[in-house]
Design an enzyme around this catalytic site. Structure first.
Site, PDB file in Angstrom:
ATOM      1  N   ASP A  38       0.875  -1.160   0.000  1.00  0.00           N
ATOM      2  CA  ASP A  38       0.000   0.000   0.000  1.00  0.00           C
ATOM      3  C   ASP A  38       0.917   1.217   0.000  1.00  0.00           C
ATOM      4  O   ASP A  38       2.091   1.134   0.368  1.00  0.00           O
ATOM      5  CB  ASP A  38      -0.955   0.012   1.196  1.00  0.00           C
ATOM      6  CG  ASP A  38      -2.166   0.908   0.913  1.00  0.00           C
ATOM      7  OD1 ASP A  38      -2.074   1.762   0.008  1.00  0.00           O
ATOM      8  OD2 ASP A  38      -3.198   0.756   1.589  1.00  0.00           O
TER       9      ASP A  38
HETATM   10  C1  BGC Z   1      -5.028   3.182  -0.174  1.00  0.00           C
HETATM   11  C2  BGC Z   1      -5.048   2.189  -1.312  1.00  0.00           C
HETATM   12  C3  BGC Z   1      -4.793   2.896  -2.619  1.00  0.00           C
HETATM   13  C4  BGC Z   1      -3.464   3.640  -2.540  1.00  0.00           C
HETATM   14  C5  BGC Z   1      -3.110   4.404  -3.795  1.00  0.00           C
HETATM   15  C6  BGC Z   1      -3.773   4.005  -0.203  1.00  0.00           C
HETATM   16  O1  BGC Z   1      -3.850   5.007   0.748  1.00  0.00           O
HETATM   17  O2  BGC Z   1      -5.137   2.519   1.057  1.00  0.00           O
HETATM   18  O3  BGC Z   1      -6.270   1.517  -1.341  1.00  0.00           O
HETATM   19  O4  BGC Z   1      -4.816   1.991  -3.668  1.00  0.00           O
HETATM   20  O5  BGC Z   1      -3.532   4.563  -1.471  1.00  0.00           O
HETATM   21  O6  BGC Z   1      -3.922   5.509  -3.928  1.00  0.00           O
END
Ligand code: BGC
Length: 745
Positions: A270
């Site tokens: 993530d």
């Molecule tokens: C989120 C993800 C997301 C990523 C990219 C993160 O903060 O938890 O679900 O895909 O950001 O935007």
């Protein structure tokens, strides 16, 4: 080349001297560029040609959503993008700043909870295909979705983005969605693995959960996404599990995901979820995302490369990571032959509308107010800020720049046309939170909240009550938003109450006019202290581009509602399983949250404690009625049984019914939930029509996870087979006997 083919090619060469050069060239073409060579061989070839620097550059980001790329060898970048509800707006290459383009408007699909509420895996497949096609059109190789964490607490800010509280329902949605995305030359990245069940402290909190709850509740949807759906990417979660961050959690990633489940794709961190080079190198992470220039200065950049050179990490771990990332590139047509895709087509809007309509759950309709009869009601007051808000922009990763979003009010106005006089009153205003300037992706900073003054709020409410009094029918459209402390990434809700004093307003409206329909636009359960005072209530989630038209089609009876709740609505927050142990069980104490309720999440808890919910899991009304009959459980004593029954539309309208199959272990050597959903089917029925429903069961339908064996066991003995219209409305009961105990895959 078979000899006949060879002869044929030789003849072509004689006739076409120009083609000669092409074929000669193709013989010289490196294997990795040759589409006729199997992908794994093409990757072998590439690995042999890449330098250490080039390989290391493949395992971390080179932009906000960009990774990989070997310009020297003509290997393109890997483009990722959010998210579950459509392809997110373009950002600048290396920051969160919006790019401000005009070519990134897309179709907004309904949120995960809406899809889950449709109980229609075919729609999940269709949804995935729309996203895959639009990802092709936008040049994205990997879509960061679907999100499938189980709803442990309704307070989780991201509940709306997921598939509810039940692992079987979540699994079916996941498999459909993943297959759909991946059918369109796009990789689906299922997220967030695992146990990201709250947003509060998501970047730091450590989750302690017992092995059975882990396997039986929190992992099945991921397991199905990998094994059945074939997902080629998995995103690690921000939180820790048993003391180790999930983006490099040895047990989750190496042991379970890669060894046990045989996952061949890539684990993507993530954004900002990587914390340690050694763990990232050795414990299963394949791609570090969420970093800015200088990109090489990240855990899987220079420090990793130096560790490899010093021999701290074997080169094989690097090759394995690169191979997995290249699989995503090849699978998404990144090395050539990708479809141009399509965006914003009528067919895409159609899918969006179908999901939005099928996801609407009719919770109450006691005086037959619905569907609204426009020959009876000549003046309609539409009240509530949610009627005019657009939700597709979302907040953070689940938002999209929709080229079209029909608000609830617009949907109603265009459906009613001249048939009635519609007036709108805002009634209330949601508080608006503004973010701090610096956006920390793993944490959240809110700086300010602005709300209307009490005097303004009273004036809004008074005006709405007046409009209600003057009208034949009142449609209140309220709920939550994607604001901080509502249905929002990065924060949790603080309670179940509707914000902005909506409860009070609904009560006043009910007094002013008994013909009141309450429409809730939210992604998670809310409390309803006014429920007794109203005669019709509908839960509509965030419905994407066609939300308003879908709502209108159900309100006015063009479509009969067929959604069912993917989660339990509690009567009181005090009944919630995750909130029984004070801070220890939510949001955590000394950095750790203990899932003391174990397996007893959602209806499993309400059943075990014999607590009456406000609305049970699986509940949803229709404009017609269904009768259930002729239950048969076919099988020869093995787990491969089939549950069959007949469903008749006994009412006067066309409609669709979700038939739910629960398994109830009668005796067990271990503690088990009273019943668990193990199958369902959704069928369309014309008035008077009867259809046979057949739901297959298998070993897992009967099994529990035995930690001492580290495997699934289906114990011999009797099982109740319950077929119902909700988890608390069992219409048919039968039984089945497994003759032998077996271990199950
Ligand atoms: C989120 C993800 C997301 C990523 C990219 C993160 O903060 O938890 O679900 O895909 O950001 O935007």
């Amino acid at each position: 080349m078979p000899s006949s083919l060879f002869r044929c090619a030789a003849r072509v060469l004689l006739l076409l001297p120009g083609a000669f050069a092409t074929i000669l060239f193709s013989q010289d073409k490196p294997a990795y560029l040759d589409p006729a060579v199997p992908v794994e061989k093409r990757i072998d070839d590439l690995l042999l040609r890449m330098t250490l620097e080039e390989k290391v550059a493949m395992v971390h980001a080179s932009g906000e959503f960009r990774a990989g790329g070997v310009p020297r060898l003509g290997v393109p970048y890997l483009w990722t993008d959010d998210g579950p509800q459509g392809v997110r707006e373009e950002t600048a290459l290396d920051s969160w700043d919006l790019a401000g383009r005009t070519d990134d408007y897309v179709t907004a699909l309904p949120v995960g909870m809406c899809l889950a509420a449709s109980w229609n895996p075919d729609l999940a497949l269709a949804c995935g295909k729309v996203i895959g096609e639009e990802a092709c059109a936008r040049g994205k190789n990997v879509m960061l979705g679907p999100g499938l964490n189980i709803m442990r607490t309704p307070l989780c800010g991201r509940t709306y983005d997921y598939y509810g509280e039940d692992p079987w329902l979540a699994s079916r949605m996941t498999v459909g969605y993943v297959k759909g995305v991946q059918a369109e030359q796009t990789v689906a990245c299922i997220k967030h693995f695992a146990l990201n069940n709250q947003e509060k402290n998501r970047g730091t909190v450590n989750v302690e959960v017992d092995e059975r709850a882990l396997r039986e509740i929190y992992l099945p949807a991921f397991e199905a996404g990998v094994k059945e759906g074939g997902a080629l990417a998995v995103m690690g979660a921000y939180n820790k599990f048993r003391g180790q961050h999930c983006c490099h959690n040895e047990y989750l990633l190496n042991e379970i995901l890669k060894k046990e489940w045989g996952f061949q794709g890539a684990v993507i961190s993530d954004w900002g979820g990587t914390h340690d080079t050694r763990e990232a190198a050795l414990y299963g992470l394949d791609l570090q995302m969420g970093l800015h220039a200088p990109h090489d200065e990240c855990f899987l950049g220079r420090p990793f490369r130096e560790g490899l050179i010093k021999g701290e990490f074997p080169m094989s771990v690097l090759d394995d990571k690169v191979r997995r990332n290249l699989r995503m590139l090849f699978a998404s047509g990144g090395m050539g032959g990708r479809s141009p895709g399509s965006m914003n087509t009528a067919a895409h809007l159609d899918v969006s509308r179908q999901i939005a309509a099928e996801g609407i759950v009719l919770l109450k309709n006691t005086s037959g107010l619905l569907p609204v009869d426009l020959t009876k009601f000549k003046s309609i007051a539409v009240i509530g800020e949610n009627a005019v808000l657009k939700f597709a922009p979302g907040h953070n990763s689940a938002g999209v720049k929709a080229f079209r979003e029909v608000t609830a009010l617009d949907g109603i106005l265009s459906r009613v046309g001249g048939a009635a006089n519609v007036q709108y009153a805002q009634g209330f205003q949601h508080p608006v939170y503004t973010w701090g300037k610096k956006r920390d992706h793993a944490g959240v900073r809110t700086t300010d909240v602005s709300a209307v003054s009490p005097e303004e709020a009273n004036a809004l409410a008074d005006r709405a009550v007046r409009a209600a009094r003057e009208s034949d029918l009142v449609i209140f459209i309220g709920g939550l938003t994607h604001q901080t402390f509502a249905d929002d990434e990065g924060t949790d809700r603080r309670d179940l109450a509707l914000p902005a004093n909506q409860d009070n307003l609904i009560a006043r409206l009910a007094e002013a006019n008994p013909r009141l329909v309450v429409v809730l636009i939210s992604g998670s359960p809310v409390s309803m202290p006014w429920l007794e005072k109203t005669s019709a209530v509908m839960q509509t989630w965030y419905g994407g581009s066609e939300a308003g038209s879908a709502l209108a089609s159900v309100l006015f009876g063009d479509v009969s509602p067929s959604g069912k709740l993917p989660c339990t609505y509690p009567k009181s927050f005090a009944d919630e399983p995750a909130h029984q142990g004070g801070a220890r069980t939510y949001p955590g104490e000394n950095g750790t949250v203990h899932y003391d309720e174990g397996l007893f999440v959602g209806y499993r808890w309400f059943d075990a404690k014999n607590v009456e919910p406000l609305f049970p899991f699986g509940f949803g009304l229709s404009y017609t009625t269904f009768t259930y009959g002729n239950l048969k459980v076919n099988g020869d004593g093995t787990a491969a049984a089939t549950v069959e029954c007949e469903i008749t539309n006994s009412g006067g309208r066309e409609g669709a019914e979700v038939v739910e199959v629960y398994i109830q272990p009668k005796h067990s050597s271990v503690l088990r939930p009273a019943k668990e959903l193990k199958g369902f089917a959704k069928i369309d029925l014309r008035p008077g029509e009867t259809k046979k429903v057949s739901v297959p069961l298998n070993g897992r339908s009967f099994a529990f996870f035995a930690p001492e064996k580290m495997g699934w066991v289906a114990e011999a003995g009797d099982y109740g087979i319950q077929v119902g219209a909700s988890s608390r409305d069992i219409r048919l009961e039968g039984s089945y006997t497994l003759v032998r105990s077996t271990t199950v895959e």
